[in-house]
Design an enzyme around this catalytic site. Structure first.
Site: not given
Length: 131
Positions: A48, A51, A96, A99, A119
């Protein structure tokens, strides 16, 4: 709730560039074919961009032809999902879990063994090649 989910808008603006902010905090989408990660073929991991949580292994990435980096499987319990209707029909959106950053949508047209296609917006990811 993690410290990341408690960040205010100004803190996120310091962490993310303008396009990342639009995608990850305002649920935007980058143009298809615009991500350099579409052509990334090296062995490594995808994290990510907000984070640094490990989300995908490169072995789970495939060329979907959609214009966005696509994966048939994520790491366990790294995403939360919700249904959105932004395009006039329901889609499964994923964020996510650490975060809260928007990453993309999950579709049921991926390859075996899962049949899933995560995707993902490339700007929401950081690629870390295996050393």
């Amino acid at each position: 709730m993690s410290d990341f989910k408690n960040k205010n808008i100004e803190e996120w603006r310091k962490i993310l560039d303008q396009e990342q902010f639009l995608i990850m905090r305002e649920e935007g989408t980058e143009p298809p074919g615009s991500s350099k990660l579409n052509s990334e073929k090296r062995t490594g991991t995808y994290h990510c961009a907000g984070c640094d949580t490990l989300l995908f292994d490169s072995e789970k990435k495939y060329e979907s032809g959609s214009g966005w980096p696509s994966f048939f499987e994520s790491k366990p319990e790294v995403f939360e999902t919700k249904t959105d209707h932004h395009v006039g029909y329901p889609r499964t959106e994923y964020h996510c879990a650490k975060c809260g950053s928007h990453h993309g949508h999950i579709f049921d047209d991926g390859p075996e063994p899962t049949g899933k296609r995560f995707c993902n917006n490339g700007k929401a990811l950081k690629f870390k090649p295996k050393n």
